[in-house]
Design an enzyme around this catalytic site. Structure first.
Site, short mmCIF file in Angstrom:
data_model
loop_
_atom_site.label_atom_id
_atom_site.label_comp_id
_atom_site.label_asym_id
_atom_site.label_seq_id
_atom_site.Cartn_x
_atom_site.Cartn_y
_atom_site.Cartn_z
N SER A 3 49.12 -3.75 20.94
CA SER A 3 47.83 -4.38 20.67
C SER A 3 47.62 -5.62 21.53
CB SER A 3 47.72 -4.76 19.19
OG SER A 3 47.70 -3.61 18.37
N CYS B 137 44.28 -1.85 11.55
CA CYS B 137 43.82 -2.74 12.62
C CYS B 137 42.74 -2.08 13.49
CB CYS B 137 45.02 -3.23 13.44
SG CYS B 137 44.80 -4.91 14.06
N ASN C 194 46.92 -9.24 13.78
CA ASN C 194 46.82 -9.31 15.23
C ASN C 194 45.56 -8.56 15.66
OD1 ASN C 194 47.03 -9.24 18.00
ND2 ASN C 194 48.65 -7.69 18.03
N PHE D 40 38.87 -8.41 17.20
CA PHE D 40 37.58 -7.83 16.83
C PHE D 40 37.56 -7.66 15.32
CE2 PHE D 40 38.17 -6.78 21.23
CZ PHE D 40 36.90 -6.82 21.79
N HIS E 61 48.46 -5.75 9.30
CA HIS E 61 49.61 -4.87 9.54
C HIS E 61 50.52 -4.82 8.32
CE1 HIS E 61 49.22 -3.83 13.85
NE2 HIS E 61 48.47 -4.93 13.86
N GLU F 32 52.96 -2.92 7.78
CA GLU F 32 54.36 -2.72 8.18
C GLU F 32 55.00 -4.04 8.61
OE1 GLU F 32 52.53 -3.33 12.01
OE2 GLU F 32 51.87 -2.29 10.22
#
Length: 367
Positions: free
Chosen positions: A49, A257, A299, A302, A343, A345
């Site tokens: 990303s 995301c 992270n 947008f 995220h 995870e």
């Protein structure tokens, strides 16, 4: 090794910072952003990303615990364009480390700069917003370096997922003994996401970003996962159309995301480029369904247009970011599809949101 070579960081608005070179000697440009995580720098640098971006680490010491190959990498290579930090350590204390971060960057051809007042730099980016920047240990004249910076493309309107995606499908997990077949669209996926899916009984086939829906369906999956990744979701109409078809299939779908933004776009909700984005391990999010709050790893640059969610009767906002009230999660009321703008995870980060993988597994169970 002792750092001694001078380096120059130049921002698009003309702001300049001089410091010491780290990593490979050279010149690199990209969109500058900052991550507030106190640890996990190797996972950050290998997160797809971040492709196309120069990362500013706000924690003051970087490199002090070295790097470990494989176990702390989120992809097969370093994905950032450059790195900025305050104090950079050539030495490391962790006895299990494979080698130093300096050697790691040299092998990956990453250019960076240290001895920068990152507190002042981050305050500047928070005030002015993200912008392009360039680091060089070759060109130390600001006017000459600005000419090179003008060649760096803007992140807005940039499609990058097809650049970082796998070129060939591959499998994760054990086919024998797995409970479900999950088709994973790789728009820049992290290894730890796949690990969380396989740990819950999913046998995953990871598809290249531009794989047509019909080809994905030939594998006869039980559900779909839409991954994280870099770039502007509005520039990925090929992915938006694929996600639309996946939603209409009626099979369970989970997006993270960029996957969250693509589900929104596929549901008639636009996305926009944020002022300076969310990147760090300490972002508070409220689950509007349960009323509980969680600390999340984020992270993204947008976001989903909050006002437009109320115009879509089949979309419900499930999570909000408590710092700025941006949309942090949605779900479809008419289909088994949901997504979050963070995220779960982590890697690095807290594990407050692991339950979302369990929710996806329950959805697969109910099919």
């Amino acid at each position: 090794m002792t750092q001694s070579k001078e380096a120059l960081l130049l921002l698009e608005d003309g702001t300049a910072y001089r410091g010491l070179a780290l990593g490979k000697k050279g010149t690199t440009g990209g969109e500058i952003c900052f991550n507030t995580g106190m640890t996990g720098y190797q996972e950050i640098y290998t997160d797809p990303s971040y492709y196309g971006q120069i990362v500013v680490n706000t924690t003051p010491h970087i490199g002090n615990y070295g790097v470990q190959l494989n176990t702390e990498e989120e992809s097969t290579s370093v994905k950032i364009k450059g790195m900025v930090c305050n104090t950079f350590s050539d030495d490391y204390s962790r006895h299990t480390a494979d080698f130093s971060l300096q050697e790691y960057f040299e092998r990956a051809n990453i250019v960076g700069i240290s001895n920068v007042d990152t507190r002042q730099l981050v305050r500047h980016v928070r005030e002015k917003g993200v912008m392009n920047a360039i680091i060089s240990s070759e060109i130390l004249d600001e006017k000459a370096l600005m000419e090179e910076l003008k060649k760096v493309p803007s992140m807005a309107g940039l499609e990058l997922s097809s650049v970082v995606s796998t070129t060939e499908p591959y499998f994760m997990g054990e086919e024998d003994g797995s409970r479900w077949r999950v088709a994973v669209m790789d728009y820049g996926i992290k290894k730890s996401i796949l690990k969380n899916l396989t740990e819950r009984g999913c046998y995953c086939k990871v598809f290249p970003a531009q794989t047509p829906f019909a080809e994905v369906m030939e594998w006869q999956p039980d559900g779909f996962f839409i991954s994280n990744g870099p770039g502007d979701p509005a520039a990925m109409m090929y992915a938006v159309e694929t996600v639309k078809e996946m939603v209409e299939s009626g099979k369970p779908l989970f997006g993270i995301c960029l996957g969250h933004q693509l589900l929104a776009e596929a549901s008639g909700i636009s996305t926009y480029k944020m002022h300076h984005g969310h990147r760090g391990l300490n972002h508070p999010v409220k689950n509007l369904i349960t009323g509980l709050c969680e600390i999340t790893s984020q992270n993204h640059g947008f976001s989903v247009n909050a006002e437009e969610t109320s115009n879509q009767p089949n979309v419900e906002v499930t999570h909000i970011n408590l710092n700025d009230k941006t949309v942090a999660g949605i779900r479809r009321k008419d289909r088994p599809a949901f997504s979050v703008q963070y995220h779960p995870e982590a890697s690095p980060g807290p594990h407050d949101s692991h339950y979302l993988f369990d929710e996806f597994a329950r959805m697969l169970e109910e099919v």
